[in-house]
Design an enzyme around this catalytic site. Structure first.
Site, mmCIF file in Angstrom:
data_model
loop_
_atom_site.group_PDB
_atom_site.id
_atom_site.type_symbol
_atom_site.label_atom_id
_atom_site.label_comp_id
_atom_site.label_asym_id
_atom_site.label_seq_id
_atom_site.Cartn_x
_atom_site.Cartn_y
_atom_site.Cartn_z
ATOM 1 N N GLY A 69 2.919 -11.469 -14.630
ATOM 2 C CA GLY A 69 4.077 -12.224 -14.168
ATOM 3 C C GLY A 69 4.287 -13.539 -14.898
ATOM 4 O O GLY A 69 5.346 -14.153 -14.783
ATOM 5 N N CYS A 96 3.020 -0.915 -12.438
ATOM 6 C CA CYS A 96 3.131 -2.371 -12.416
ATOM 7 C C CYS A 96 4.609 -2.716 -12.319
ATOM 8 O O CYS A 96 5.392 -2.333 -13.187
ATOM 9 C CB CYS A 96 2.525 -2.963 -13.688
ATOM 10 S SG CYS A 96 2.792 -4.744 -13.879
ATOM 11 N N ASN A 97 4.976 -3.418 -11.265
ATOM 12 C CA ASN A 97 6.383 -3.757 -11.080
ATOM 13 C C ASN A 97 6.913 -4.657 -12.181
ATOM 14 O O ASN A 97 8.015 -4.459 -12.695
ATOM 15 C CB ASN A 97 6.575 -4.438 -9.721
ATOM 16 C CG ASN A 97 6.330 -3.502 -8.557
ATOM 17 O OD1 ASN A 97 5.184 -3.256 -8.195
ATOM 18 N ND2 ASN A 97 7.384 -2.975 -7.971
ATOM 19 N N CYS A 137 4.519 -5.684 -5.851
ATOM 20 C CA CYS A 137 3.486 -5.708 -6.885
ATOM 21 C C CYS A 137 2.412 -4.743 -6.436
ATOM 22 O O CYS A 137 1.999 -4.767 -5.263
ATOM 23 C CB CYS A 137 2.914 -7.113 -7.045
ATOM 24 S SG CYS A 137 1.462 -7.200 -8.136
ATOM 25 N N THR A 138 1.954 -3.890 -7.337
ATOM 26 C CA THR A 138 0.992 -2.858 -6.930
ATOM 27 C C THR A 138 -0.370 -3.437 -6.554
ATOM 28 O O THR A 138 -1.196 -2.741 -5.962
ATOM 29 C CB THR A 138 0.821 -1.796 -8.037
ATOM 30 O OG1 THR A 138 0.487 -2.437 -9.273
ATOM 31 C CG2 THR A 138 2.107 -0.998 -8.206
ATOM 32 N N HIS A 139 -0.611 -4.710 -6.877
ATOM 33 C CA HIS A 139 -1.835 -5.352 -6.413
ATOM 34 C C HIS A 139 -1.800 -5.610 -4.907
ATOM 35 O O HIS A 139 -2.845 -5.639 -4.250
ATOM 36 C CB HIS A 139 -2.045 -6.698 -7.121
ATOM 37 C CG HIS A 139 -2.697 -6.612 -8.455
ATOM 38 N ND1 HIS A 139 -2.027 -6.225 -9.593
ATOM 39 C CD2 HIS A 139 -3.974 -6.852 -8.840
ATOM 40 C CE1 HIS A 139 -2.865 -6.245 -10.619
ATOM 41 N NE2 HIS A 139 -4.048 -6.620 -10.187
#
Length: 271
Positions: free
Chosen positions: A42, A73-74, A183-185
């Site tokens: 980001g 991942c966005n 966000c994939t996190h």
């Protein structure tokens, strides 16, 4: 490995997507690539993000003979997909923030998007909101620190809940009933996020939708050999990372996830 599904992310966030795909396709082989040398995405300039991702993913596709690529991942998905699809000759699936289902689910019509600053500011994100959430009040929250907190949780098993609560205070104050984890996190922090927000806020992510898309593309595509090899009781899992080294905690977590091998890979864009 026989034509694996290649899942890519800046760090461990894509494991949340990988888990959903494995639920749907448990007998497939998987290759997971995390570009942790350049984490968090980001905060990268757009061209640096594109060139690094295309170089790394292309290298791994050639090496593993992957059947399909999932950019889990966005931030990367909002800018990398056109260049990557132009480079590769296999399907490429990106991550789209779950704005549409959030708008449909919300009763108060007050929804939020929690993502990295890169995803929040992208024109693509605002187009999604205009197209699918025009009848909603949408709050946008950009934060890279949560990415690193998720990484730390996976590597050490520890999380500063007081700091998390402090970071999320503006989101809590927004009085939302649905929050998109963009966000994939962030699904890695789902339990802690739900603790902060309470049960009155529904948390949505795109993992299940991505798994359905991958399944559909493989079922109708010509990139996978449908033979007895895919009737194995378990899949082969291979991991690649770009940082000089990974912690013992992270290596142990990945082993618990089923990864049989972990290997560092470098490109011209790796720091």
């Amino acid at each position: 490995m026989s034509q694996p599904i290649l899942v890519f992310d800046s760090g461990i966030g894509g494991l949340s997507v990988l888990a959903e795909i494995r639920k749907r396709l448990p007998h497939h082989d998987y290759c997971y690539v995390f570009d942790n040398a350049r984490l968090p995405y980001g905060e990268l300039e757009e061209q640096e993000l594109v060139s690094g991702c295309v170089s790394l993913i292309s290298q791994l596709v050639e090496r593993t003979h992957a059947a399909i690529v999932v950019v889990a991942c966005n931030t990367a998905s909002t800018v990398v997909l056109p260049a990557l699809r132009a480079k590769l000759h296999i399907p490429v699936v990106g991550v789209v923030p779950a704005i549409k289902p959030a708008a449909l689910l919300s009763k108060s019509k007050r929804i939020g998007l929690l993502a990295t600053p890169g995803t929040v500011k992208r024109h693509y994100t605002h187009e999604l909101i205009s197209q699918f959430a025009d009848d909603c009040h949408v709050e946008l929250f950009g934060c890279s620190e949560l990415v690193m907190m998720a990484e730390q949780k996976i590597a050490t098993g520890q999380l500063d809940i007081a700091r998390l609560t402090q970071i999320l205070s503006p989101v809590v104050d927004a009085n939302l009933d649905v929050l998109v984890l963009g966000c994939t996190h962030f699904p890695m922090l789902r339990d802690e996020l739900q603790q902060v927000f309470g049960q009155g806020v529904t948390l949505l992510d795109s993992g299940e939708a991505i798994a359905k898309r991958v399944d559909a593309l493989l079922a109708h595509g010509k990139n996978v050999s449908h033979n007895s090899e895919y009737e194995r009781n378990s899949s082969l899992m291979q991991g690649f990372y770009t940082k000089a080294e990974i912690s013992e905690g992270l290596a142990a977590t990945l082993a618990d996830c089923g990864f049989s091998t972990l290997e560092r890979i470098t490109t011209i864009n790796t720091k």
